[in-house]
Design an enzyme around this catalytic site. Structure first.
Site, mmCIF file in Angstrom:
data_model
loop_
_atom_site.group_PDB
_atom_site.id
_atom_site.type_symbol
_atom_site.label_atom_id
_atom_site.label_comp_id
_atom_site.label_asym_id
_atom_site.label_seq_id
_atom_site.Cartn_x
_atom_site.Cartn_y
_atom_site.Cartn_z
ATOM 1 N N ASP A 109 61.184 42.135 42.252
ATOM 2 C CA ASP A 109 59.728 41.893 41.943
ATOM 3 C C ASP A 109 59.012 43.352 42.331
ATOM 4 O O ASP A 109 57.945 43.611 41.804
ATOM 5 C CB ASP A 109 58.956 40.585 42.677
ATOM 6 C CG ASP A 109 59.562 40.729 44.173
ATOM 7 O OD1 ASP A 109 60.373 41.303 44.414
ATOM 8 O OD2 ASP A 109 59.131 39.623 44.522
ATOM 9 N N HIS A 110 59.733 44.089 43.110
ATOM 10 C CA HIS A 110 59.428 45.171 43.732
ATOM 11 C C HIS A 110 59.992 45.874 44.724
ATOM 12 O O HIS A 110 61.069 45.127 44.878
ATOM 13 C CB HIS A 110 57.807 45.049 44.294
ATOM 14 C CG HIS A 110 57.785 43.926 45.328
ATOM 15 N ND1 HIS A 110 58.432 44.275 46.690
ATOM 16 C CD2 HIS A 110 57.224 42.770 45.417
ATOM 17 C CE1 HIS A 110 58.365 42.912 47.345
ATOM 18 N NE2 HIS A 110 57.566 42.310 46.792
ATOM 19 N N GLU A 133 66.714 33.151 43.413
ATOM 20 C CA GLU A 133 66.204 34.388 44.232
ATOM 21 C C GLU A 133 66.819 34.550 45.364
ATOM 22 O O GLU A 133 67.176 33.839 46.029
ATOM 23 C CB GLU A 133 64.772 34.082 44.489
ATOM 24 C CG GLU A 133 63.918 35.403 45.373
ATOM 25 C CD GLU A 133 62.686 34.863 45.804
ATOM 26 O OE1 GLU A 133 62.539 33.893 46.272
ATOM 27 O OE2 GLU A 133 61.872 35.844 46.177
ATOM 28 N N SER A 167 54.653 39.722 46.048
ATOM 29 C CA SER A 167 55.448 38.867 45.376
ATOM 30 C C SER A 167 54.672 38.066 44.455
ATOM 31 O O SER A 167 55.350 37.274 43.519
ATOM 32 C CB SER A 167 56.600 38.270 46.363
ATOM 33 O OG SER A 167 57.266 39.239 46.778
ATOM 34 N N ASP A 209 64.021 41.410 50.784
ATOM 35 C CA ASP A 209 62.882 41.856 50.994
ATOM 36 C C ASP A 209 62.479 41.786 52.609
ATOM 37 O O ASP A 209 61.706 42.542 53.145
ATOM 38 C CB ASP A 209 61.652 40.837 50.457
ATOM 39 C CG ASP A 209 60.051 41.271 50.520
ATOM 40 O OD1 ASP A 209 59.669 42.261 50.324
ATOM 41 O OD2 ASP A 209 59.560 40.056 51.204
ATOM 42 N N ASP A 267 64.302 39.848 45.660
ATOM 43 C CA ASP A 267 62.740 40.270 46.144
ATOM 44 C C ASP A 267 63.173 41.483 47.034
ATOM 45 O O ASP A 267 63.885 41.351 47.994
ATOM 46 C CB ASP A 267 62.170 38.902 47.124
ATOM 47 C CG ASP A 267 61.021 39.234 47.201
ATOM 48 O OD1 ASP A 267 60.391 40.389 47.615
ATOM 49 O OD2 ASP A 267 60.264 38.038 47.032
ATOM 50 N N THR A 322 57.605 33.451 45.331
ATOM 51 C CA THR A 322 58.498 33.982 43.895
ATOM 52 C C THR A 322 58.724 32.531 43.234
ATOM 53 O O THR A 322 58.390 32.277 42.179
ATOM 54 C CB THR A 322 59.574 34.628 44.149
ATOM 55 O OG1 THR A 322 59.174 35.724 45.189
ATOM 56 C CG2 THR A 322 60.404 35.266 42.843
HETATM 57 MG MG MG Z 1 60.359 36.032 46.921
HETATM 58 ZN ZN ZN Z 2 57.611 41.360 50.878
#
Ligand code: MG
Ligand code: ZN
Length: 348
Positions: free
Chosen positions: A284-285, A237, A71, A242, A30, A124
């Site tokens: 995811d980003h 994950e 997410s 993140d 993430d 997620t």
């Molecule tokens: Mg996540």
């Molecule tokens: Zn985030």
């Protein structure tokens, strides 16, 4: 005559093996953009397990309504192949609930698993089993997991199952499942449906003592899935890369990346030994708009600058290994990750 029969049977065995559906392991870091990977790699003595992958691609992460995704929308894009609104899980932009790749695999007799370092109801992992209009509906998400059929799951968030507004105790209601409370119990447990809820709320950062390690959980999880004797889909994950970037803390990002990298190493070793496992590693980003501006490989100290406490819109890399891994080279929408996984499943 006997010899002919033996030869014929050997051929049939080879044919059956060739047609076996591949295991699919989707690993999501993430917020793990190219800079998070670069930073973590240099801080890790210039090494990452990602260097062993066969193909690299780039994924366009934007959401249906926003250039910068969250997410939930990006998890849904990868899980179900549709762009949706930020905050929404498992439902497309026209309000239609979508089947996830996990659910499609399960319909094809796959076993399924989710292992994460956030709560198991976080956006997620939820994208693979839940359909809700807001990622904040944690109690609804927990309820949907309790009614789902995921074979194995690991993550935090016990309170959403047992300290609920509706007073239900979902863990008691999930009578098909065995719940374990330690990695020892997790390792020894030999049951059909298994849950390991690691923390009451969100698990802490690795730097603040999170246990067990994601790579240890993953190794055990892989053994358990393999032992079921069926193909499996697993999503793993590294949830907190993140969170480190949201906090604009370099050491938080690096430590979470390193644990995820060790997990990637473990998964790759499994896939190499197994021979019929597709591994995809992506994000995811990107989070933090991180730039890496200096540092030293020798002491692992990295200097960077975060441009936001939120996410950014840059493309993220996709690494793949195993059967159908060639599908993942090139530049494509994040929804195509779903399409490509589906193709890998259907190519058998
Ligand atoms: Mg996540
Ligand atoms: Zn985030």
């Amino acid at each position: 005559m006997k010899k002919n029969l033996f030869v014929a049977l050997s051929f049939i065995t080879i044919l059956i093996q060739a047609q076996e559906s591949p295991n699919i392991i989707l690993m999501i870091g993430d917020g793990m953009g190219l800079t998070q990977i670069s930073t973590g790699m240099y801080a890790n003595n210039n090494q990452t397990a990602l260097e062993d992958f066969s193909y690299v691609g780039l994924s366009k992460t934007y959401a249906f309504d926003k250039l910068v995704t969250d997410s939930a929308a990006s998890g849904t894009a990868m899980a179900s192949g549709v762009k949706t609104l930020n905050g929404v899980i498992g439902i497309d932009s026209k309000n239609v609930p979508q089947k996830s790749i996990l659910e499609i695999c399960a319909e094809q007799d796959y076993k399924t698993a989710l292992i994460v370092t956030s709560s198991i109801v976080h956006a997620t992992p939820a994208s693979f089993y839940a359909k809700v209009h807001s990622r904040r509906q944690y109690e609804d998400i927990a309820l949907q997991l309790s009614e789902h059929y995921v074979d194995l799951f690991v993550g935090g968030g016990k309170k959403h199952f047992i300290a609920r507004e509706d007073k239900r105790n979902l863990l008691n209601e999930m009578d098909e499942y065995t719940f374990v409370n330690s990695i020892r119990e997790f390792g020894r447990s030999n049951v059909n449906k298994l849950g390991y809820i690691t923390y009451d709320d969100e698990p802490p950062a690795l730097l603040k003592g999170r246990k067990p390690a994601l790579d240890e959980l993953t190794k055990i999880g892989l053994e358990k899935m393999k032992a079921k004797g069926k193909p499996f889909f697993m999503m793993i994950e590294g949830s907190q890369i993140d969170w480190g970037a949201h906090a604009n803390e370099m050491e938080y990002v690096i430590s979470e990346f390193k644990e995820f990298d060790k997990t990637i190493q473990a998964v790759l070793e499994f896939a190499k030994a197994d021979g019929n496992t597709l591994v995809i590693v992506t994000a995811d980003h990107e989070t933090g708009g991180l730039s890496l501006l200096g540092g030293n490989i020798s002491d692992g100290k990295m200097e960077g600058k975060f441009n936001t406490e939120g996410h950014s819109a840059s493309m993220v890399p996709v690494f793949s290994y195993g059967p159908s891994s060639e599908l993942f080279s090139g530049i494509y929408e994040n929804t195509a990750i779903f399409d490509k996984m589906l193709k890998a499943v259907e190519s058998n």
